[in-house]
Design a protein around this motif. Structure first.
Motif, PDB file in Angstrom:
ATOM      1  N   LEU A 205      48.563 -14.210 -29.225  1.00  0.00           N
ATOM      2  CA  LEU A 205      48.738 -14.894 -27.939  1.00  0.00           C
ATOM      3  C   LEU A 205      49.929 -15.846 -27.977  1.00  0.00           C
ATOM      4  CD1 LEU A 205      45.173 -15.846 -26.628  1.00  0.00           C
ATOM      5  CD2 LEU A 205      46.893 -14.493 -25.438  1.00  0.00           C
ATOM      6  N   ASN A 206      49.995 -16.648 -29.042  1.00  0.00           N
ATOM      7  CA  ASN A 206      51.093 -17.606 -29.157  1.00  0.00           C
ATOM      8  C   ASN A 206      52.449 -16.912 -29.190  1.00  0.00           C
ATOM      9  OD1 ASN A 206      49.411 -19.815 -29.173  1.00  0.00           O
ATOM     10  ND2 ASN A 206      49.267 -19.929 -31.400  1.00  0.00           N
ATOM     11  N   ALA A 207      52.526 -15.844 -29.997  1.00  0.00           N
ATOM     12  CA  ALA A 207      53.790 -15.116 -30.120  1.00  0.00           C
ATOM     13  C   ALA A 207      54.204 -14.510 -28.788  1.00  0.00           C
ATOM     14  CB  ALA A 207      53.664 -14.029 -31.187  1.00  0.00           C
ATOM     15  N   PHE A 208      53.239 -13.902 -28.083  1.00  0.00           N
ATOM     16  CA  PHE A 208      53.536 -13.260 -26.808  1.00  0.00           C
ATOM     17  C   PHE A 208      54.014 -14.282 -25.778  1.00  0.00           C
ATOM     18  CE2 PHE A 208      52.641 -11.575 -22.629  1.00  0.00           C
ATOM     19  CZ  PHE A 208      53.025 -10.241 -22.726  1.00  0.00           C
ATOM     20  N   VAL A 209      53.269 -15.368 -25.647  1.00  0.00           N
ATOM     21  CA  VAL A 209      53.616 -16.380 -24.641  1.00  0.00           C
ATOM     22  C   VAL A 209      54.962 -17.016 -24.951  1.00  0.00           C
ATOM     23  CG1 VAL A 209      52.958 -18.615 -23.687  1.00  0.00           C
ATOM     24  CG2 VAL A 209      51.235 -16.858 -24.005  1.00  0.00           C
ATOM     25  N   GLN A 210      55.190 -17.374 -26.226  1.00  0.00           N
ATOM     26  CA  GLN A 210      56.454 -17.999 -26.609  1.00  0.00           C
ATOM     27  C   GLN A 210      57.637 -17.075 -26.319  1.00  0.00           C
ATOM     28  OE1 GLN A 210      56.714 -19.016 -30.748  1.00  0.00           O
ATOM     29  NE2 GLN A 210      58.772 -19.842 -30.597  1.00  0.00           N
ATOM     30  N   GLU A 211      57.497 -15.820 -26.694  1.00  0.00           N
ATOM     31  CA  GLU A 211      58.588 -14.863 -26.519  1.00  0.00           C
ATOM     32  C   GLU A 211      58.890 -14.620 -25.046  1.00  0.00           C
ATOM     33  OE1 GLU A 211      59.882 -10.638 -28.484  1.00  0.00           O
ATOM     34  OE2 GLU A 211      57.801 -10.846 -27.866  1.00  0.00           O
ATOM     35  N   HIS A 212      57.833 -14.465 -24.243  1.00  0.00           N
ATOM     36  CA  HIS A 212      58.055 -14.101 -22.846  1.00  0.00           C
ATOM     37  C   HIS A 212      58.437 -15.281 -21.968  1.00  0.00           C
ATOM     38  CE1 HIS A 212      56.325 -10.360 -24.260  1.00  0.00           C
ATOM     39  NE2 HIS A 212      56.696  -9.799 -23.133  1.00  0.00           N
ATOM     40  N   LEU A 213      58.031 -16.477 -22.344  1.00  0.00           N
ATOM     41  CA  LEU A 213      58.517 -17.649 -21.609  1.00  0.00           C
ATOM     42  C   LEU A 213      60.000 -17.855 -21.888  1.00  0.00           C
ATOM     43  CD1 LEU A 213      55.620 -20.271 -21.949  1.00  0.00           C
ATOM     44  CD2 LEU A 213      56.265 -18.919 -19.941  1.00  0.00           C
ATOM     45  N   THR A 214      60.395 -17.633 -23.147  1.00  0.00           N
ATOM     46  CA  THR A 214      61.808 -17.760 -23.501  1.00  0.00           C
ATOM     47  C   THR A 214      62.647 -16.699 -22.796  1.00  0.00           C
ATOM     48  OG1 THR A 214      61.172 -18.604 -25.678  1.00  0.00           O
ATOM     49  CG2 THR A 214      63.441 -17.868 -25.417  1.00  0.00           C
ATOM     50  N   GLY A 215      62.099 -15.486 -22.702  1.00  0.00           N
ATOM     51  CA  GLY A 215      62.849 -14.387 -22.076  1.00  0.00           C
ATOM     52  C   GLY A 215      62.441 -14.099 -20.647  1.00  0.00           C
ATOM     53  N   MET A 216      61.963 -15.129 -19.928  1.00  0.00           N
ATOM     54  CA  MET A 216      61.473 -14.923 -18.560  1.00  0.00           C
ATOM     55  C   MET A 216      62.550 -14.373 -17.635  1.00  0.00           C
ATOM     56  SD  MET A 216      58.879 -14.877 -16.689  1.00  0.00           S
ATOM     57  CE  MET A 216      57.719 -15.674 -17.794  1.00  0.00           C
ATOM     58  N   ALA A 221      64.254 -10.279 -14.036  1.00  0.00           N
ATOM     59  CA  ALA A 221      65.428  -9.510 -13.620  1.00  0.00           C
ATOM     60  C   ALA A 221      65.139  -8.015 -13.578  1.00  0.00           C
ATOM     61  CB  ALA A 221      66.599  -9.799 -14.558  1.00  0.00           C
ATOM     62  N   PHE A 222      64.245  -7.541 -14.451  1.00  0.00           N
ATOM     63  CA  PHE A 222      63.916  -6.120 -14.505  1.00  0.00           C
ATOM     64  C   PHE A 222      62.538  -5.833 -13.908  1.00  0.00           C
ATOM     65  CE2 PHE A 222      67.268  -6.538 -17.597  1.00  0.00           C
ATOM     66  CZ  PHE A 222      67.996  -5.362 -17.462  1.00  0.00           C
ATOM     67  N   THR A 223      62.042  -6.785 -13.092  1.00  0.00           N
ATOM     68  CA  THR A 223      60.758  -6.647 -12.382  1.00  0.00           C
ATOM     69  C   THR A 223      59.645  -6.129 -13.304  1.00  0.00           C
ATOM     70  OG1 THR A 223      61.299  -4.426 -11.583  1.00  0.00           O
ATOM     71  CG2 THR A 223      61.886  -6.297 -10.157  1.00  0.00           C
ATOM     72  N   GLU A 228      54.148  -6.813 -18.034  1.00  0.00           N
ATOM     73  CA  GLU A 228      53.918  -7.849 -19.044  1.00  0.00           C
ATOM     74  C   GLU A 228      52.588  -8.561 -18.798  1.00  0.00           C
ATOM     75  OE1 GLU A 228      55.683  -7.841 -21.593  1.00  0.00           O
ATOM     76  OE2 GLU A 228      57.166  -6.456 -20.756  1.00  0.00           O
ATOM     77  N   TYR A 229      52.220  -8.697 -17.525  1.00  0.00           N
ATOM     78  CA  TYR A 229      50.928  -9.302 -17.187  1.00  0.00           C
ATOM     79  C   TYR A 229      49.784  -8.439 -17.727  1.00  0.00           C
ATOM     80  CZ  TYR A 229      46.962 -10.718 -14.275  1.00  0.00           C
ATOM     81  OH  TYR A 229      45.727 -11.118 -13.839  1.00  0.00           O
TER      82      TYR A 229
END
Length: 588
Positions: A205-216, A221-223, A228-229
């Protein structure tokens, strides 16, 4: 992401190493162990006094003794409460003190590790080591070994008293114990697996949230929001499943313990009542045994859970010690100072590889005299940035030598060497905080006046003063409230303040607009004056005045000379220059 595997073996050498960090606090440790003995000694006294009260004082109507025993009981209760308070406080204080020291030790180790270590280790993993794993080690002290010893001593003390009172009644009362031991073992194994599953799920969970918040920005941009949800829901579902399995184990175990306690009490009452009627066992003993059994089962309920907590603390410590034992760092044995460094740089047949012998730099040789400007150009992946990384000793070369003012790099202390090399990277990193703190990097020796003078020289002072708070303006995480060009200029001020003998500019104008490029180019001209400079640039127009231009291709020097000399050769540089000139002409 890193998955934890369930460990079966209890590692005493690891436990000893954990407790070695408690050496500075051995006084508190010894006191807490003494308190465990005191608690074990106090625990059986109250039931015993109640037994004496019932058998001697109530039956014989000795009211004065009854009052005295009641006062003693209250005194023992107060004493036990005070001892338990100090025991709980000391063990938690000890744990917090150890993890404070350990966290500082780990962070100190991390900041001195070789950059190669960071190339192959996810940042999230190191964050987990420094914060979550070290926090888990606290449980080794607060809820682990010391608490387990206290519970075991209490159990032993109660059993000894019970056997001394009536060994037959004790054996009858404890006859369901094999069932409890079996249930405890099953519970321990089940919770252990669930605990590991929970930790792995939390890590995911931590890895996923950290990565996707950084790459939001990429997600939106690619809808990809819906996709991801959906992935997040699956990871979160796994986390819920792992927690429910742990909850189920607890929900089964504690009622089972209560049932076994009820069976023990039932057997004791059944057997003991016959003995009471036959005057073989007193009423006081029966009442005391009811209290003994309740006191006995209370720590037994928690022992299995505490063993799991201890084991998870040890697993966390093993992961932390792997970081501490890592020897992937640049050796710093040099004693040469760099106070009077002139900036004479000489590369002699340098070879460098990030992995084994896959060399990214091959036989690199060049000389930069003090005050010279050396430009390095080449296609992406040719080894340009690697050259400045090894000049700063961020990585160690495998072959050849690099000398500054005739001194081999390893002969300088790292602090002395790096204090004289100013680096301005293409991707400027600003920390969350004020502009002033980002420029000084919390160096108290740099005054605000020096910062303002440097900013005026670079040409960014007026812009900074227009911001709310001026130099105290918070740039937010990674300097997100500033443009790329503004961040670059701030990094120039930072480099100028440290007055380096050698200045390294890594593609400082490659990603900015024309207006910002003109400002940055003016700042570069001021920065490189009277100091040796190495400039990496994509835009060849910015380096036409360089004293030497080095053309790299696949880690090798293909050409070297001035702008005019290289154009006359009509080789690599000429092709790069022609291609860029055509591109700029087509886009203008």
């Amino acid at each position: 992401m890193e998955n934890l595997a369930v460990k079966k073996v209890f590692d005493f050498s690891l436990l000893r190493r954990i407790f070695s960090f408690a050496a500075p606090y051995k006084g508190s440790f010894y006191i807490s162990m003494i308190l465990t003995v005191v608690l074990a000694a106090i625990s059986p006294l109250r039931p015993y006094l109640i037994q004496v009260t019932v058998d001697k004082y109530i039956s014989n109507q000795l009211m004065q003794m009854l009052v005295l025993v009641t006062v003693i009981q209250i005194g023992l209760l107060i004493l036990e409460t005070i001892v338990r308070f100090f025991f709980s406080y000391l063990t938690n204080w000890l744990g917090q003190s150890v993890i404070k020291d350990l966290r500082v030790t780990v962070y100190k180790k991390i900041v001195h590790l070789n950059l190669a270590f960071f190339d192959k280790t996810p940042i999230g993993t190191l964050t987990t080591r420094t914060i979550n794993d070290i926090e888990a080690i606290n449980d080794v002290f607060s809820e682990g070994i010391i608490s387990i010893v206290a519970d075991l001593l209490m159990i032993i003390a109660i059993l000894v008293v019970m056997f001394m009172e009536d060994w037959r009644l004790t054996l009858i009362s404890l006859s369901p114990f094999p069932i409890l031991i079996f249930a405890t073992y099953i519970f321990k194994e089940s919770v252990n697996k669930s605990f590991y599953a929970v930790r792995n799920a939390v890590s995911a969970l931590n890895a996923f949230v950290q990565e996707h918040l950084t790459g939001m920005v990429v997600v939106q941009a690619f809808t990809s929001e819906k996709r991801e949800y959906a992935r997040f829901k699956n990871i979160n579902k796994a986390h819920r499943k792992a927690n429910i399995e742990a909850i189920f184990a607890y929900s089964v175990f504690f009622p089972v313990v209560e049932i076994i306690l009820a069976i023990s009490l039932g057997l004791m009452v059944w057997w003991g009542s016959n003995k009471v009627l036959n005057y073989e066992v007193t009423q006081g003993v029966m009442i005391a045994f009811i209290m003994y059994l309740n006191m006995l089962f209370r720590p037994l309920r928690m022992l299995a859970d505490k063993f799991n907590t201890l084991q998870m603390g040890m697993v966390a410590s093993e992961r932390v010690f792997k970081v501490l034992d890592n020897q992937d760092y640049i050796p710093d044995h040099g004693r040469q100072t760099a106070e009077n460094m002139k900036g004479d740089i000489r590369f002699e047949h340098v070879h460098f590889a990030y992995v084994n012998e896959h060399y990214v730099l091959k036989d690199i040789s060049f000389h930069a005299k003090p005050g010279d400007t050396v430009a390095i150009v080449g296609h992406t992946g040719s080894g340009k940035t690697t050259i400045i990384s090894i000049l700063n000793r961020l990585y160690e070369i495998q072959k050849g030598s690099i000398k500054i003012d005739g001194v081999n790099l390893p002969d300088y202390s790292l602090e002395a060497l790096r204090s004289k090399i100013g680096v301005v990277l293409q991707d400027v990193f600003l920390f969350a905080g004020s502009i002033y703190d980002n420029i000084t990097l919390h160096n108290s020796a740099i005054t605000r006046q020096q910062v303002e003078d440097a900013a005026k020289l670079i040409g960014i002072h007026d812009f900074i003063m227009q911001l709310p708070g001026g130099y105290d303006y918070n740039v937010m995480e990674r300097g997100s409230t500033l443009s790329l060009g503004q961040r670059q200029l701030i990094s120039f001020v930072r480099a100028l303040l440290y007055n380096p003998a050698i200045l390294v500019l890594d593609e400082a104008t490659s990603s900015v607009d024309t207006e910002s490029e003109m400002m940055i180019q003016g700042a570069i001209d001021k920065l490189i004056a009277d100091r040796t400079s190495i400039i990496i640039a994509h835009r060849l127009s910015t380096i036409s005045k360089a004293d030497t231009i080095i053309v790299l291709d696949k880690g090798e020097i293909k050409e070297m000379g001035t702008h005019e000399e290289l154009l006359k050769l009509e080789g690599f540089y000429y092709k790069l220059h022609s291609m860029q000139f055509k591109t700029e002409k087509a886009t203008s």
